[in-house]
Design a protein around this motif. Structure first.
Motif, PDB file in Angstrom:
ATOM      1  N   ILE A   1       0.567  -1.108   0.068  1.00 32.18           N
ATOM      2  CA  ILE A   1       0.052  -0.175  -0.376  1.00 32.18           C
ATOM      3  C   ILE A   1       1.373   1.065   0.258  1.00 32.18           C
ATOM      4  O   ILE A   1       1.500   1.847   0.493  1.00 32.18           O
ATOM      5  CB  ILE A   1      -1.603  -0.120   1.020  1.00 32.18           C
ATOM      6  CG1 ILE A   1      -1.688  -1.584   1.545  1.00 32.18           C
ATOM      7  CG2 ILE A   1      -1.896   1.287   0.818  1.00 32.18           C
ATOM      8  CD1 ILE A   1      -2.466  -1.526   2.732  1.00 32.18           C
ATOM      9  N   HIS A   2       0.408   2.312  -1.023  1.00 32.87           N
ATOM     10  CA  HIS A   2       1.671   3.275  -0.586  1.00 32.87           C
ATOM     11  C   HIS A   2       0.583   4.008  -1.894  1.00 32.87           C
ATOM     12  O   HIS A   2      -0.830   4.235  -1.899  1.00 32.87           O
ATOM     13  CB  HIS A   2       2.947   3.229  -1.674  1.00 32.87           C
ATOM     14  CG  HIS A   2       2.931   2.345  -2.603  1.00 32.87           C
ATOM     15  ND1 HIS A   2       3.293   0.721  -2.582  1.00 32.87           N
ATOM     16  CD2 HIS A   2       2.179   1.956  -4.328  1.00 32.87           C
ATOM     17  CE1 HIS A   2       3.057   0.136  -4.029  1.00 32.87           C
ATOM     18  NE2 HIS A   2       2.388   1.173  -4.921  1.00 32.87           N
ATOM     19  N   TYR A   3       0.950   6.155  -1.038  1.00 31.40           N
ATOM     20  CA  TYR A   3       0.243   6.729  -1.528  1.00 31.40           C
ATOM     21  C   TYR A   3       0.786   8.423  -1.796  1.00 31.40           C
ATOM     22  O   TYR A   3       2.124   7.764  -1.631  1.00 31.40           O
ATOM     23  CB  TYR A   3      -0.662   6.665  -0.094  1.00 31.40           C
ATOM     24  CG  TYR A   3      -0.117   7.559   1.005  1.00 31.40           C
ATOM     25  CD1 TYR A   3       0.180   8.589   1.140  1.00 31.40           C
ATOM     26  CD2 TYR A   3       0.053   6.210   1.915  1.00 31.40           C
ATOM     27  CE1 TYR A   3       0.607   9.478   2.280  1.00 31.40           C
ATOM     28  CE2 TYR A   3       0.661   6.595   3.147  1.00 31.40           C
ATOM     29  CZ  TYR A   3       1.357   8.273   3.402  1.00 31.40           C
ATOM     30  OH  TYR A   3       1.746   7.994   4.264  1.00 31.40           O
ATOM     31  N   ALA A   4       0.804   9.338  -2.183  1.00 31.51           N
ATOM     32  CA  ALA A   4       1.498  10.974  -2.357  1.00 31.51           C
ATOM     33  C   ALA A   4       0.069  11.496  -1.977  1.00 31.51           C
ATOM     34  O   ALA A   4      -0.736  11.070  -2.703  1.00 31.51           O
ATOM     35  CB  ALA A   4       1.546  10.502  -3.893  1.00 31.51           C
ATOM     36  N   TYR A   5       1.180  12.940  -1.990  1.00 31.66           N
ATOM     37  CA  TYR A   5      -0.155  13.433  -1.395  1.00 31.66           C
ATOM     38  C   TYR A   5      -0.126  14.417  -2.706  1.00 31.66           C
ATOM     39  O   TYR A   5       0.610  15.114  -2.998  1.00 31.66           O
ATOM     40  CB  TYR A   5       0.456  15.099  -0.017  1.00 31.66           C
ATOM     41  CG  TYR A   5       0.149  14.265   1.092  1.00 31.66           C
ATOM     42  CD1 TYR A   5      -1.274  14.834   1.700  1.00 31.66           C
ATOM     43  CD2 TYR A   5       0.580  13.657   1.558  1.00 31.66           C
ATOM     44  CE1 TYR A   5      -1.653  14.355   2.863  1.00 31.66           C
ATOM     45  CE2 TYR A   5       0.814  12.614   3.088  1.00 31.66           C
ATOM     46  CZ  TYR A   5      -0.615  13.957   3.637  1.00 31.66           C
ATOM     47  OH  TYR A   5      -1.171  13.527   5.704  1.00 31.66           O
ATOM     48  N   LEU A   6      -1.354  14.564  -3.566  1.00 31.73           N
ATOM     49  CA  LEU A   6      -1.677  15.240  -4.184  1.00 31.73           C
ATOM     50  C   LEU A   6      -2.247  17.015  -3.792  1.00 31.73           C
ATOM     51  O   LEU A   6      -1.350  18.148  -4.824  1.00 31.73           O
ATOM     52  CB  LEU A   6      -3.045  14.904  -5.634  1.00 31.73           C
ATOM     53  CG  LEU A   6      -2.629  13.587  -5.704  1.00 31.73           C
ATOM     54  CD1 LEU A   6      -3.484  13.018  -6.390  1.00 31.73           C
ATOM     55  CD2 LEU A   6      -1.102  13.543  -6.205  1.00 31.73           C
ATOM     56  N   ASP A   7      -2.154  17.478  -2.615  1.00 31.82           N
ATOM     57  CA  ASP A   7      -2.689  18.258  -2.367  1.00 31.82           C
ATOM     58  C   ASP A   7      -2.784  18.184  -0.631  1.00 31.82           C
ATOM     59  O   ASP A   7      -3.646  18.156  -0.343  1.00 31.82           O
ATOM     60  CB  ASP A   7      -4.390  18.477  -2.878  1.00 31.82           C
ATOM     61  CG  ASP A   7      -4.867  20.185  -2.051  1.00 31.82           C
ATOM     62  OD1 ASP A   7      -4.443  20.839  -1.426  1.00 31.82           O
ATOM     63  OD2 ASP A   7      -6.401  20.148  -2.160  1.00 31.82           O
ATOM     64  N   SER A   8      -2.361  19.426  -0.653  1.00 32.02           N
ATOM     65  CA  SER A   8      -1.831  19.312   1.349  1.00 32.02           C
ATOM     66  C   SER A   8      -2.237  20.424   2.034  1.00 32.02           C
ATOM     67  O   SER A   8      -2.293  21.042   2.679  1.00 32.02           O
ATOM     68  CB  SER A   8      -0.109  19.161   1.608  1.00 32.02           C
ATOM     69  OG  SER A   8       0.454  20.357   1.201  1.00 32.02           O
ATOM     70  N   GLY A   9      -3.341  21.028   1.045  1.00 28.76           N
ATOM     71  CA  GLY A   9      -4.392  21.863   2.076  1.00 28.76           C
ATOM     72  C   GLY A   9      -3.740  23.781   1.478  1.00 28.76           C
ATOM     73  O   GLY A   9      -4.097  24.549   2.057  1.00 28.76           O
ATOM     74  N   GLY A  10      -2.686  23.656   0.664  1.00 27.53           N
ATOM     75  CA  GLY A  10      -1.805  24.999   1.045  1.00 27.53           C
ATOM     76  C   GLY A  10      -0.602  25.375   1.859  1.00 27.53           C
ATOM     77  O   GLY A  10      -0.323  24.875   2.250  1.00 27.53           O
ATOM     78  N   GLU A  11       0.422  26.375   1.424  1.00 28.67           N
ATOM     79  CA  GLU A  11       1.566  26.888   1.850  1.00 28.67           C
ATOM     80  C   GLU A  11       1.731  27.347   3.461  1.00 28.67           C
ATOM     81  O   GLU A  11       2.229  27.725   3.917  1.00 28.67           O
ATOM     82  CB  GLU A  11       2.180  27.629   1.335  1.00 28.67           C
ATOM     83  CG  GLU A  11       1.647  26.353  -0.188  1.00 28.67           C
ATOM     84  CD  GLU A  11       3.231  27.342  -0.675  1.00 28.67           C
ATOM     85  OE1 GLU A  11       3.865  28.416  -0.857  1.00 28.67           O
ATOM     86  OE2 GLU A  11       3.956  26.840  -2.394  1.00 28.67           O
TER      87      GLU A  11
END
Length: 481
Positions: A235-245
């Motif tokens: 199981i692996h994943y990536a953050y495509l949107d972390s909510g902004g800077e």
């Protein structure tokens, strides 16, 4: 002594090789990813239309998937070919040092410019031979986008285009040659989006609902899940949107891209459903909304033993590459980028693949720029060190065999810039042409040996073990990107 028919097929490939090489190089020069591959597929169309194939475009809901057909009647033999590239792998051709052509741009980091054109070349060669001999039978070449992520063949399988074929053949460039006789991992992949409520993180945090908190809780929940799934699962994943800077804002959005892999599609589906429940729980805990955008899935691979063993004979008939001193120097320059641990892995791999060879021979093989030996067939259900491929979906729909051909720098992994650097080299070109020959010879055997096809069908039915192919891609999910 080579059979005269087989010699003629190989001669046809040699007569047309300049066209295949030029088209492969054009595809390398215009790398495109996933399903949006108009320039890449155009090279296929030009050659196939010139050769008189009937081409059905836009198959399986994909603008750039196709079926090119020649002939009629039984047997029906399929060939699959790919042409998609990978993101962020741009590299200057022929340069053994890292130098992107376009910073952050795509590149042919898995050799699909060679793979797809090898399939086209084989189709053209066997079609030419069939015309010369007045042979019956049907050849179907399937143009398949998005093998790397998106799985075009899985959408084609969902549409039923492989049903009824007597055999399907394909190949893949690799740093070591041999038959692909192992299982692969089934995979399901989806985007999980969380929607919260923005607020000032200091003066009014109670008014906010943090989507990034939900995404974080989901990943934590999946970490705990790992203890309670089968050992072979991944199981692996990536953050495509972390909510902004901005850290002082309660994050209103967040998005994760998850892959769930397991030896069987049914196992991956079960684990995926547990991941979905974790996502629902994360949304409930944070007061956010969660939605799922299912991306794609592909099945595990079922190698067909009779077809695999027949294809292996043609692989050995054509043989491994023979490199010039200059070619060997270039390939070794690429392999010099490998870490010492990778070089040790190459030695260990070759010892396992060639147990009858002495330590001195293993050293010679392992230090070569391209592996100069063909591995023996080893059937295994172990998925250790194995990824996923949508050829798996094809193998559930029809008896399937595939080979790997060594024309890439030894020890350099697929999906690396070294493969891109090698993609227009004379070594890659030799690998392309030899692979055209191996595929075409194998198709000839299938066309002329009905007993082989019967054995292949019987073995396929046995491997299915009473199961049948059922796509897990939801009907509403369409190819995109």
């Amino acid at each position: 002594m080579v059979d005269t028919d087989k010699q003629r097929i190989m001669d046809i490939v040699d007569e047309k090789k300049d066209e295949f090489i030029a088209a492969s190089d054009h595809i390398w020069e215009t790398p495109e990813t996933r399903f949006t591959v108009p320039k890449s597929v155009e090279q296929h169309y030009q050659l196939l239309e010139k050769e008189g194939f009937r081409i059905q475009k836009g198959v399986g809901g994909m603008d750039y998937a196709y079926i090119a057909t020649y002939g009629s009647g039984k047997p029906e033999i399929g060939i699959t070919g790919e042409y998609d590239a990978l993101g962020n792998s741009s590299q200057e051709a022929g340069n053994p040092k890292r130098k992107p052509v376009v910073e952050g741009g795509p590149g042919q980091a898995c050799g699909h410019n060679l793979l797809g054109m090898g399939a086209v070349g084989a189709a053209v060669a066997i079609k030419t031979f069939m015309e010369e001999k007045g042979m019956s039978g049907t050849i179907k070449l399937f143009g398949c986008p998005a093998e790397e992520s998106g799985y075009g063949k899985a959408f084609l399988a969902r549409a039923g285009v492989f049903d009824g074929l007597d055999a399907v053949f394909t190949w893949h460039p690799q740093d070591v040659g041999g038959m692909v006789a192992c299982a692969t991992l089934a995979v399901m992949q989806a985007n999980f989006s969380f929607k919260g409520i923005a607020a000032h993180a200091s003066s009014a945090p109670e008014q906010g609902r943090d989507a990034l908190d939900a995404a974080t809780l989901m990943t934590v929940g999946v970490q705990f899940l790992r203890e309670h799934v089968i050992e072979e699962a991944r199981i692996h994943y990536a953050y495509l949107d972390s909510g902004g800077e901005s850290a002082n804002v309660v994050h209103p959005t967040a998005k994760l891209y998850f892959f769930v892999r397991a030896p069987k599609l049914s196992q991956a589906k079960d684990i995926y459903e547990r991941v979905v429940n974790i996502a629902k729980g994360a949304a409930l805990m944070t007061g956010t909304e969660m939605s799922i955008d299912f991306d794609s899935a592909c099945a595990d691979y079922l190698p067909n033993h009779p077809l695999t063993e027949m294809m292996d004979k043609n692989l050995r008939l054509v043989g491994p590459l023979h490199l010039s001193d200059e070619e060997e120097k270039f390939e070794r320059a690429l392999t010099s980028n490998n870490a010492p641990s990778i070089k040790q892995n190459v030695i260990a791999r070759n010892k396992a693949a060639f147990p009858e060879k002495s330590d001195e021979e293993i050293k010679r093989i392992s230090e070569a720029g391209v592996c100069p030996e063909i591995s023996p067939i080893v059937y295994t259900t172990s998925t250790k060190g194995i990824g996923s491929t949508d050829v798996g979906d094809v193998s559930w729909c029809a008896p399937t065999a595939q080979f790997a051909y060594a024309c890439e720098p030894q020890g350099c992994s697929p999906h690396t810039w070294e493969w891109v650097a090698n993609g227009k080299s004379s070594v890659a070109h030799k690998g392309l042409i030899n692979s055209c020959k191996i595929l075409a010879l194998t198709i000839y055997d299938a066309l002329t040996d009905p007993e082989l096809l019967k054995q292949a069908h019987d073995a396929w039915v046995k491997d299915l073990n009473g199961e049948h192919y059922e796509s897990v891609i939801p009907p509403e999910t369409q190819p995109h990107g």
